[in-house]
Design an enzyme around this catalytic site. Structure first.
Site, short mmCIF file in Angstrom:
data_model
loop_
_atom_site.label_atom_id
_atom_site.label_comp_id
_atom_site.label_asym_id
_atom_site.label_seq_id
_atom_site.Cartn_x
_atom_site.Cartn_y
_atom_site.Cartn_z
NE ARG A 1 -4.28 1.74 1.58
CZ ARG A 1 -4.84 2.70 2.31
NH1 ARG A 1 -4.38 2.94 3.54
NH2 ARG A 1 -5.82 3.41 1.83
CG HIS B 1 -1.70 5.26 -0.64
ND1 HIS B 1 -2.44 5.73 0.41
CD2 HIS B 1 -2.54 4.52 -1.39
CE1 HIS B 1 -3.69 5.28 0.31
NE2 HIS B 1 -3.77 4.53 -0.76
CD1 TRP C 1 -7.65 -12.82 7.19
CD2 TRP C 1 -7.00 -11.42 8.80
NE1 TRP C 1 -7.30 -13.56 8.26
CE2 TRP C 1 -6.88 -12.75 9.27
CE3 TRP C 1 -6.65 -10.38 9.63
CZ2 TRP C 1 -6.43 -13.05 10.54
CZ3 TRP C 1 -6.20 -10.69 10.90
CH2 TRP C 1 -6.09 -12.01 11.34
C1 HEM Z 1 -10.38 2.49 -6.05
C2 HEM Z 1 -9.10 2.31 -5.66
C3 HEM Z 1 -8.75 2.01 -4.22
C4 HEM Z 1 -9.38 2.40 -3.07
C5 HEM Z 1 -10.61 3.29 -2.90
C6 HEM Z 1 -8.63 1.78 -1.97
C7 HEM Z 1 -8.96 1.93 -0.62
C8 HEM Z 1 -8.40 1.21 0.41
C9 HEM Z 1 -8.81 1.29 1.80
C10 HEM Z 1 -9.90 2.20 2.35
C11 HEM Z 1 -8.03 0.41 2.49
C12 HEM Z 1 -8.06 0.13 4.00
C13 HEM Z 1 -6.95 0.93 4.68
C14 HEM Z 1 -6.97 0.65 6.18
O1 HEM Z 1 -8.07 0.82 6.77
O2 HEM Z 1 -5.91 0.28 6.74
C15 HEM Z 1 -7.14 -0.22 1.55
C16 HEM Z 1 -6.20 -1.19 1.89
C17 HEM Z 1 -5.29 -1.71 1.00
N1 HEM Z 1 -5.11 -1.33 -0.32
FE1 HEM Z 1 -6.40 -0.22 -1.40
N2 HEM Z 1 -7.59 1.04 -2.45
C18 HEM Z 1 -7.62 1.17 -3.82
C19 HEM Z 1 -6.70 0.61 -4.71
C20 HEM Z 1 -5.58 -0.10 -4.33
C21 HEM Z 1 -4.48 -0.45 -5.23
C22 HEM Z 1 -4.40 -0.06 -6.70
C23 HEM Z 1 -3.58 -1.18 -4.48
C24 HEM Z 1 -2.26 -1.80 -4.88
C25 HEM Z 1 -1.90 -2.10 -6.12
C26 HEM Z 1 -4.12 -1.28 -3.14
C27 HEM Z 1 -3.52 -1.98 -2.10
C28 HEM Z 1 -4.06 -2.07 -0.82
C29 HEM Z 1 -3.56 -2.98 0.20
C30 HEM Z 1 -2.42 -4.00 0.03
C31 HEM Z 1 -4.33 -2.77 1.35
C32 HEM Z 1 -4.22 -3.47 2.70
C33 HEM Z 1 -3.33 -2.64 3.60
C34 HEM Z 1 -3.18 -3.22 5.01
O3 HEM Z 1 -3.59 -4.39 5.23
O4 HEM Z 1 -2.65 -2.50 5.89
N3 HEM Z 1 -5.33 -0.61 -3.07
N4 HEM Z 1 -7.37 0.28 0.29
C1 LIG Z 2 -8.93 -9.11 2.28
C2 LIG Z 2 -9.09 -7.67 1.95
N1 LIG Z 2 -8.11 -6.78 2.00
C3 LIG Z 2 -8.63 -5.58 1.66
C4 LIG Z 2 -8.02 -4.35 1.53
C5 LIG Z 2 -8.79 -3.28 1.13
C6 LIG Z 2 -10.13 -3.44 0.85
C7 LIG Z 2 -10.75 -4.68 0.97
N2 LIG Z 2 -9.97 -5.72 1.37
C8 LIG Z 2 -10.26 -7.05 1.57
N3 LIG Z 2 -11.46 -7.65 1.40
#
Ligand code: HEM
Ligand SMILES: Cc1nc2ccccn2c1N
Length: 287
Positions: free
Chosen positions: A42, A46, A185
């Site tokens: 992430r 970002h 998760w």
């Molecule tokens: C419409 C596009 C996207 C939106 C609105 C979005 C939004 C979010 C949100 C709200 C979270 C939860 C953050 C938290 O509460 O810790 C999240 C987690 C995450 N996102 Fe996205 N995301 C998007 C696209 C992406 C993309 C393009 C990637 C990587 C290629 C990505 C990778 C991740 C990962 C790996 C997590 C888990 C992070 C953790 O477990 O700490 N996301 N995202």
């Molecule tokens: C498993 C899981 N990890 C994410 C991260 C962002 C948004 C949704 N998620 C889910 N379903």
């Protein structure tokens, strides 16, 4: 404007990869034993996703996440964990730029979670604080398909690249204290699979208002999806791609690798001599 990467110096980037990968393997207790892989992915996303193709601003080149204006962007809440994880790595390898380190961290995490190989080029150069892009360029999870399409168009991505990239949501979880979403998760939080797409199509989803008053989709297995995740099965063009990736993990891996490499290199021109690195995993090196 577009940045030109520095000519690659004689450096051992596999050594940096191995230090990050070893630390991911050692510090496995983070976030209820999900580990640091997902949050490193992430951070790479970002620090690159601030790009705007309309004026060639933002992107990973300047490593501007290190400045508080960008670090404190509400969209970046929680990423301090990845930043703190990388600090000792940066002390061990002070010659690597912040932009190279944040993107290399994401590449290492994907590969060590058994994801596809991601080609990676070096040469990003730290830029000063006055180059930090404005907050608010990263996506809002409460939106629908047309919002997602416009945001990824600004990043220079089409539908196929967009759906592949969001497949990274197979990893990790959402956290109330970061985004207001909460989800136990999914089935494979620290292994890179096409589960996100399989889950989207096969589970039974209900829209709930969670205890932070935020709308999210939950299923009977205790998994969750964001509204922007669910948009991928509501929009017919996106849905076709979700079905393709749910059916064939290899095609998902191929498309994710290309799109993630492009994301991490947006707004940067690399000299021909900076060849892409294809790093070996710890397992491949018997480490
Ligand atoms: C419409 C596009 C996207 C939106 C609105 C979005 C939004 C979010 C949100 C709200 C979270 C939860 C953050 C938290 O509460 O810790 C999240 C987690 C995450 N996102 Fe996205 N995301 C998007 C696209 C992406 C993309 C393009 C990637 C990587 C290629 C990505 C990778 C991740 C990962 C790996 C997590 C888990 C992070 C953790 O477990 O700490 N996301 N995202
Ligand atoms: C498993 C899981 N990890 C994410 C991260 C962002 C948004 C949704 N998620 C889910 N379903």
């Amino acid at each position: 404007g577009v940045h030109v990467a520095e000519k690659e110096a004689k450096r051992d980037y596999q050594e940096v990869y191995n230090a990050i990968a070893t630390k991911i393997r050692d510090e496995d207790e983070y976030d209820n034993y999900i580990g640091y892989g997902p949050v490193l992915v992430r951070l790479a996303w970002h620090s690159s996703g601030t790009f705007d193709r309309n004026d060639n601003s933002g992107g990973s080149f300047g490593g501007t996440y290190r400045f508080k204006k960008e670090m404190n962007d509400p969209s970046n809440k929680g990423l301090q964990n990845a930043f703190d994880f990388l600090r000792p790595i940066h002390e061990q390898f002070p010659w690597i730029s912040s932009g190279d380190l944040y993107t290399l961290g994401g590449v290492t995490a994907v590969q060590e979670m058994m994801g596809p190989k991601i080609p990676w080029r070096s040469g990003r150069v730290d830029q000063p604080e006055n180059t930090v892009p404005d907050n608010g360029r990263l996506p809002d999870a409460s939106q629908g398909a047309s919002y997602v399409r416009n945001l990824f168009d600004r990043l220079g991505f089409g539908d196929r690249e967009t759906v592949a990239l969001i497949g990274a949501h197979a990893l990790g979880k959402t956290h109330y204290e970061n985004s207001g979403y909460e989800g136990p998760w999914g089935p494979s939080p620290n292994v890179f699979t096409n589960d996100f797409f399989v889950n989207l199509l096969n589970a039974h989803w209900t829209l709930n208002t969670n205890k932070k008053g935020v709308k999210q989709w939950d299923n009977d297995q205790g998994h969750m999806m964001l509204p922007t995740d669910m948009a991928l099965v509501k929009d017919p063009k996106y849905r076709k791609l979700v079905e393709e990736y749910a059916k064939d993990q290899d095609v998902f891996f191929r498309d994710f690798s290309k799109a993630f490499a492009k994301l991490l290199e947006n707004n940067i021109k690399f000299p021909d001599q900076n060849k892409p690195h294809y790093f070996k995993t710890l397992d491949e090196q018997d480490l």
